[in-house]
Design a protein around this motif. Structure first.
Motif, PDB file in Angstrom:
ATOM      1  N   SER A  82       0.829  -1.197   0.000  1.00 64.66           N
ATOM      2  CA  SER A  82       0.000   0.000   0.000  1.00 64.66           C
ATOM      3  C   SER A  82       0.869   1.255   0.000  1.00 64.66           C
ATOM      4  CB  SER A  82      -0.911  -0.011   1.231  1.00 64.66           C
ATOM      5  OG  SER A  82      -1.709   1.148   1.282  1.00 64.66           O
ATOM      6  N   THR A 140      -1.887   2.606  -7.546  1.00 65.28           N
ATOM      7  CA  THR A 140      -3.145   3.265  -7.901  1.00 65.28           C
ATOM      8  C   THR A 140      -2.891   4.577  -8.629  1.00 65.28           C
ATOM      9  OG1 THR A 140      -4.437   2.224  -6.143  1.00 65.28           O
ATOM     10  CG2 THR A 140      -5.219   4.343  -6.958  1.00 65.28           C
ATOM     11  N   GLN A 145     -11.586  -0.316  -6.078  1.00 64.26           N
ATOM     12  CA  GLN A 145     -11.550  -1.228  -4.939  1.00 64.26           C
ATOM     13  C   GLN A 145     -12.919  -1.389  -4.287  1.00 64.26           C
ATOM     14  OE1 GLN A 145      -9.144   0.225  -1.660  1.00 64.26           O
ATOM     15  NE2 GLN A 145      -8.604  -1.852  -1.067  1.00 64.26           N
ATOM     16  N   GLU A 191      -7.189  -3.117  -7.371  1.00 61.54           N
ATOM     17  CA  GLU A 191      -7.532  -3.785  -6.104  1.00 61.54           C
ATOM     18  C   GLU A 191      -9.018  -4.170  -6.093  1.00 61.54           C
ATOM     19  OE1 GLU A 191      -5.462  -4.732  -3.897  1.00 61.54           O
ATOM     20  OE2 GLU A 191      -3.743  -3.372  -3.809  1.00 61.54           O
ATOM     21  N   SER A 196     -10.115  -6.801  -3.333  1.00 62.47           N
ATOM     22  CA  SER A 196      -9.530  -6.797  -1.987  1.00 62.47           C
ATOM     23  C   SER A 196     -10.561  -6.583  -0.878  1.00 62.47           C
ATOM     24  CB  SER A 196      -8.438  -5.731  -1.884  1.00 62.47           C
ATOM     25  OG  SER A 196      -8.980  -4.446  -2.081  1.00 62.47           O
ATOM     26  N   SER A 221      -2.745  -5.218  -7.561  1.00 60.44           N
ATOM     27  CA  SER A 221      -3.052  -5.967  -6.335  1.00 60.44           C
ATOM     28  C   SER A 221      -1.820  -6.041  -5.445  1.00 60.44           C
ATOM     29  CB  SER A 221      -3.522  -7.382  -6.700  1.00 60.44           C
ATOM     30  OG  SER A 221      -3.778  -8.149  -5.548  1.00 60.44           O
ATOM     31  N   HIS A 222      -2.061  -6.357  -4.171  1.00 61.97           N
ATOM     32  CA  HIS A 222      -0.960  -6.668  -3.258  1.00 61.97           C
ATOM     33  C   HIS A 222      -0.911  -8.165  -2.971  1.00 61.97           C
ATOM     34  CE1 HIS A 222      -4.539  -6.097  -0.698  1.00 61.97           C
ATOM     35  NE2 HIS A 222      -4.035  -7.113  -0.029  1.00 61.97           N
TER      36      HIS A 222
END
Length: 232
Positions: free
Chosen positions: A44, A49, A93, A175, A178, A207-208
């Motif tokens: 993050s 983004t 998201q 995301e 998520s 994405s993470h």
């Protein structure tokens, strides 16, 4: 190439939240081919983004080039940017925040069709709406419901359907899973895989989640502190 990012930089001069100037995206470059599924990973705040929003012309870069379908969108006029958005759509998201709470599902889907004049009659608009609902496996019974009357997974499918109404060539999923339950995340990933197989649309998956991106994407890029640090 469908999308080419060259030496892209986004610098902020400071605000109440970040008193000191900082660089959110620091001189990154990458390309996407037609029909490719590309992953962009990182923790993050690493600039993912911000990169997505610049690619979608939602914010302006400080410097660099964004070449989409042969056109440098950084230099495009507002009217040219609006035309570009038909071919490049982004899913965010939080699906409930991306939908207008005052519109029912039918109107959410009709708005882009009307904006880009993709249909001349009410019956044509309804046909496109029905097709997009079918593509994301949603029941027509949901068309008269508002965002607060449907689940998070259904809301994200509506957001995807709204994007598909325009037949874009690139879909950015920022995301996009998520905030959903694990079982619903798997369903949305499978839906995106199906849409890609049926339409050949390119997807930029931000994405993470390394496992999700690793299984879904053709290639993966890694960001850290605004820089691209690795590719696989």
């Amino acid at each position: 190439m469908l999308l080419t990012i060259r030496n892209l930089i986004k610098r902020y001069e400071g605000s109440i939240f970040h008193p000191k100037p900082f660089v959110a995206v620091d001189n990154i470059s990458f390309c996407m081919k037609e029909g490719e599924i590309l992953g962009l990973m990182g923790h993050s705040g690493c600039g993912k983004t911000t990169t997505a929003k610049m690619a979608a012309s939602l914010i302006k870069p400080t410097s660099g080039e964004i070449i989409f379908r042969g056109s440098n969108v950084v230099k495009n006029s507002r009217s040219e940017i609006i035309k570009q958005r038909k071919a490049l759509q982004i899913i965010f998201q939080n699906p409930h925040l991306s939908l207008n709470p005052h519109y029912n599902v039918r109107r959410q889907l009709a708005e882009p069709v009307k904006l880009f004049a993709l249909a001349k009659t009410k019956s044509e608009i309804n046909r496109l709406i029905a097709l997009s609902m079918e593509q994301v496996h949603l029941s027509p019974e949901l068309l008269d419901r508002h965002p607060n009357e449907i689940s998070g997974g259904q809301a994200q499918r509506v957001a995807i359907a709204r994007a598909l109404c325009l037949s874009p060539r690139l879909l950015i999923a920022d995301e996009a899973i998520s905030m959903l339950d694990l079982s619903v995340q798997a369903q949305i990933i499978e839906l995106l895989r199906e849409i890609h197989a049926n339409s050949g649309i390119a997807i930029l998956m931000i994405s993470h989640d390394k496992e999700v991106v690793g299984h879904f994407c053709d290639r993966v890029l890694f960001m850290d502190k605004g820089k691209l640090i690795e590719a696989s």
